[in-house]
Write a protein that holds these residues in place. Structure first.
Motif, PDB file in Angstrom:
ATOM      1  N   ILE A 146       9.730  11.943  12.474  1.00 21.38           N
ATOM      2  CA  ILE A 146       8.295  12.868  12.633  1.00 21.38           C
ATOM      3  C   ILE A 146       7.661  12.850  11.368  1.00 21.38           C
ATOM      4  O   ILE A 146       6.411  12.416  11.471  1.00 21.38           O
ATOM      5  CB  ILE A 146       8.561  14.333  13.101  1.00 21.38           C
ATOM      6  N   GLU A 147       8.455  13.044  10.260  1.00 18.20           N
ATOM      7  CA  GLU A 147       7.578  12.934   9.014  1.00 18.20           C
ATOM      8  C   GLU A 147       7.227  11.532   8.803  1.00 18.20           C
ATOM      9  O   GLU A 147       5.703  11.799   8.313  1.00 18.20           O
ATOM     10  CB  GLU A 147       8.509  13.330   7.744  1.00 18.20           C
ATOM     11  N   GLU A 148       7.639  10.418   8.835  1.00 19.25           N
ATOM     12  CA  GLU A 148       7.041   9.387   8.673  1.00 19.25           C
ATOM     13  C   GLU A 148       5.921   9.053   9.535  1.00 19.25           C
ATOM     14  O   GLU A 148       5.025   8.387   9.244  1.00 19.25           O
ATOM     15  CB  GLU A 148       8.280   8.136   8.863  1.00 19.25           C
ATOM     16  N   GLU A 149       5.952   9.625  10.820  1.00 16.89           N
ATOM     17  CA  GLU A 149       4.706   9.266  11.756  1.00 16.89           C
ATOM     18  C   GLU A 149       3.485  10.156  11.036  1.00 16.89           C
ATOM     19  O   GLU A 149       2.456   9.698  10.904  1.00 16.89           O
ATOM     20  CB  GLU A 149       5.231   9.819  13.039  1.00 16.89           C
ATOM     21  N   ARG A 150       4.002  11.326  10.768  1.00 22.51           N
ATOM     22  CA  ARG A 150       2.953  12.175  10.200  1.00 22.51           C
ATOM     23  C   ARG A 150       2.391  11.515   8.709  1.00 22.51           C
ATOM     24  O   ARG A 150       1.139  11.417   8.577  1.00 22.51           O
ATOM     25  CB  ARG A 150       3.250  13.841   9.825  1.00 22.51           C
ATOM     26  N   LYS A 151       3.153  10.913   7.901  1.00 23.39           N
ATOM     27  CA  LYS A 151       2.609  10.370   6.731  1.00 23.39           C
ATOM     28  C   LYS A 151       1.721   9.093   7.165  1.00 23.39           C
ATOM     29  O   LYS A 151       0.604   8.813   6.411  1.00 23.39           O
ATOM     30  CB  LYS A 151       3.748  10.100   5.613  1.00 23.39           C
ATOM     31  N   ALA A 152       2.167   8.362   8.149  1.00 22.04           N
ATOM     32  CA  ALA A 152       1.393   7.173   8.523  1.00 22.04           C
ATOM     33  C   ALA A 152       0.140   7.617   9.215  1.00 22.04           C
ATOM     34  O   ALA A 152      -0.894   6.961   8.851  1.00 22.04           O
ATOM     35  CB  ALA A 152       2.197   6.405   9.847  1.00 22.04           C
ATOM     36  N   ARG A 153      -0.048   8.893   9.853  1.00 19.64           N
ATOM     37  CA  ARG A 153      -1.334   9.286  10.544  1.00 19.64           C
ATOM     38  C   ARG A 153      -2.226   9.712   9.336  1.00 19.64           C
ATOM     39  O   ARG A 153      -3.463   9.426   9.175  1.00 19.64           O
ATOM     40  CB  ARG A 153      -1.068  10.556  11.225  1.00 19.64           C
ATOM     41  N   GLU A 154      -1.802  10.247   8.171  1.00 26.56           N
ATOM     42  CA  GLU A 154      -2.561  10.930   6.946  1.00 26.56           C
ATOM     43  C   GLU A 154      -3.026   9.618   6.218  1.00 26.56           C
ATOM     44  O   GLU A 154      -4.042   9.674   5.917  1.00 26.56           O
ATOM     45  CB  GLU A 154      -1.718  11.709   6.209  1.00 26.56           C
ATOM     46  N   ALA A 155      -2.061   8.577   6.128  1.00 25.78           N
ATOM     47  CA  ALA A 155      -2.540   7.409   5.378  1.00 25.78           C
ATOM     48  C   ALA A 155      -3.603   6.698   6.172  1.00 25.78           C
ATOM     49  O   ALA A 155      -4.523   6.131   5.538  1.00 25.78           O
ATOM     50  CB  ALA A 155      -1.340   6.452   5.352  1.00 25.78           C
ATOM     51  N   ALA A 156      -3.319   6.530   7.517  1.00 23.74           N
ATOM     52  CA  ALA A 156      -4.408   6.083   8.226  1.00 23.74           C
ATOM     53  C   ALA A 156      -5.926   6.833   8.272  1.00 23.74           C
ATOM     54  O   ALA A 156      -7.009   6.047   8.285  1.00 23.74           O
ATOM     55  CB  ALA A 156      -4.053   5.757   9.691  1.00 23.74           C
ATOM     56  N   LYS A 157      -5.793   8.052   8.226  1.00 22.36           N
ATOM     57  CA  LYS A 157      -7.005   8.972   8.239  1.00 22.36           C
ATOM     58  C   LYS A 157      -7.883   8.425   6.829  1.00 22.36           C
ATOM     59  O   LYS A 157      -8.904   8.506   6.561  1.00 22.36           O
ATOM     60  CB  LYS A 157      -6.808  10.404   8.464  1.00 22.36           C
ATOM     61  N   ALA A 158      -6.899   8.457   5.642  1.00 16.92           N
ATOM     62  CA  ALA A 158      -7.508   8.458   4.581  1.00 16.92           C
ATOM     63  C   ALA A 158      -8.056   6.986   4.269  1.00 16.92           C
ATOM     64  O   ALA A 158      -9.152   6.916   3.668  1.00 16.92           O
ATOM     65  CB  ALA A 158      -6.327   8.683   3.468  1.00 16.92           C
ATOM     66  N   ALA A 159      -7.423   6.168   4.766  1.00 24.04           N
ATOM     67  CA  ALA A 159      -8.004   4.565   4.758  1.00 24.04           C
ATOM     68  C   ALA A 159      -9.049   4.593   5.523  1.00 24.04           C
ATOM     69  O   ALA A 159     -10.203   4.140   5.227  1.00 24.04           O
ATOM     70  CB  ALA A 159      -6.910   3.624   5.347  1.00 24.04           C
ATOM     71  N   ALA A 160      -9.281   5.325   6.595  1.00 21.34           N
ATOM     72  CA  ALA A 160     -10.648   5.109   7.536  1.00 21.34           C
ATOM     73  C   ALA A 160     -11.572   5.935   6.495  1.00 21.34           C
ATOM     74  O   ALA A 160     -12.837   5.779   6.772  1.00 21.34           O
ATOM     75  CB  ALA A 160     -10.254   6.036   8.875  1.00 21.34           C
ATOM     76  N   LYS A 161     -11.564   6.855   5.955  1.00 25.13           N
ATOM     77  CA  LYS A 161     -12.385   7.748   5.367  1.00 25.13           C
ATOM     78  C   LYS A 161     -12.690   6.846   4.083  1.00 25.13           C
ATOM     79  O   LYS A 161     -13.868   6.959   3.757  1.00 25.13           O
ATOM     80  CB  LYS A 161     -11.701   8.956   4.736  1.00 25.13           C
ATOM     81  N   ALA A 162     -11.922   6.051   3.545  1.00 25.17           N
ATOM     82  CA  ALA A 162     -12.395   5.195   2.570  1.00 25.17           C
ATOM     83  C   ALA A 162     -13.410   4.210   2.859  1.00 25.17           C
ATOM     84  O   ALA A 162     -14.065   3.839   2.190  1.00 25.17           O
ATOM     85  CB  ALA A 162     -11.133   4.716   1.727  1.00 25.17           C
TER      86      ALA A 162
END
Length: 186
Positions: A146-162
């Motif tokens: 669950i934590e890995e998935e959460r981190k992956a979603r956060e990374a994807a959001k950060a990449a999308a923002k960038a």
């Protein structure tokens, strides 16, 4: 770069992460409020059902006791029961959609030992049959997943923002919310 510049940059990143976390918490709180709203509507309809079932039962019993026939006035109560059951079904579907979209995102699943339904792996009781679920021996692995998935979603959001820039991303989110609202109205 001076230490003050580095501290300012770190403070900026921390503020952005705090804002992102607050937004996520706000979304989940909003989803929980929606679930509660529909749960309240279900309770109201269940109360209506009790009244109508009582009317059906009383009318049927009186008619049976007096004449042994089904009363003519029964149709209205039966229609009210059918209507309440249909509303409850719609509200339950809306709750399931909200939970799937906003509250329980890709949670690992297990089979309930009582009824065999697929349930969230961290559940203590089955929501279908109420069976007690023994603690899964792999619970730490599940939480890590669950934590890995959460981190992956956060990374994807950060990449999308960038890539898109914050303003474009917010516009896309608002557009998606409007589309979702239009779909719900249909």
């Amino acid at each position: 770069m001076t230490i003050l510049d580095q501290l300012r940059d770190m403070a900026k990143v921390a503020a952005e992460k705090t804002n992102e976390m607050a937004k996520t918490v706000g979304e989940k709180a909003g989803a929980a409020i929606e679930v509660q709203k529909y749960s309240s509507l279900i309770n109201k309809e269940q109360s209506n059902l009790k009244v109508e079932y009582r009317k059906i039962g009383e009318t049927m019993y009186k008619r049976f006791a007096e004449e042994g026939k089904v009363p003519e006035g029964l149709q209205e109560s039966c229609d009210a029961v059918t209507s309440s059951l249909a509303k409850i079904d719609v509200y339950n579907k809306k709750i399931a959609i909200i939970k799937a979209d906003k509250l329980i995102v890709n949670m690992p699943k297990i089979m309930c030992p009582g009824c065999g339904k697929e349930i969230i792996a961290t559940s203590k009781f089955c929501p279908e049959c109420g069976a007690t679920i023994e603690e899964n021996a792999n619970i730490s692995d599940i939480w890590a997943e669950i934590e890995e998935e959460r981190k992956a979603r956060e990374a994807a959001k950060a990449a999308a923002k960038a890539e898109e820039g914050e303003d474009e991303l917010e516009a896309d989110i608002e557009e998606g919310d409007e589309e979702a609202s239009e779909e719900e109205e249909k």
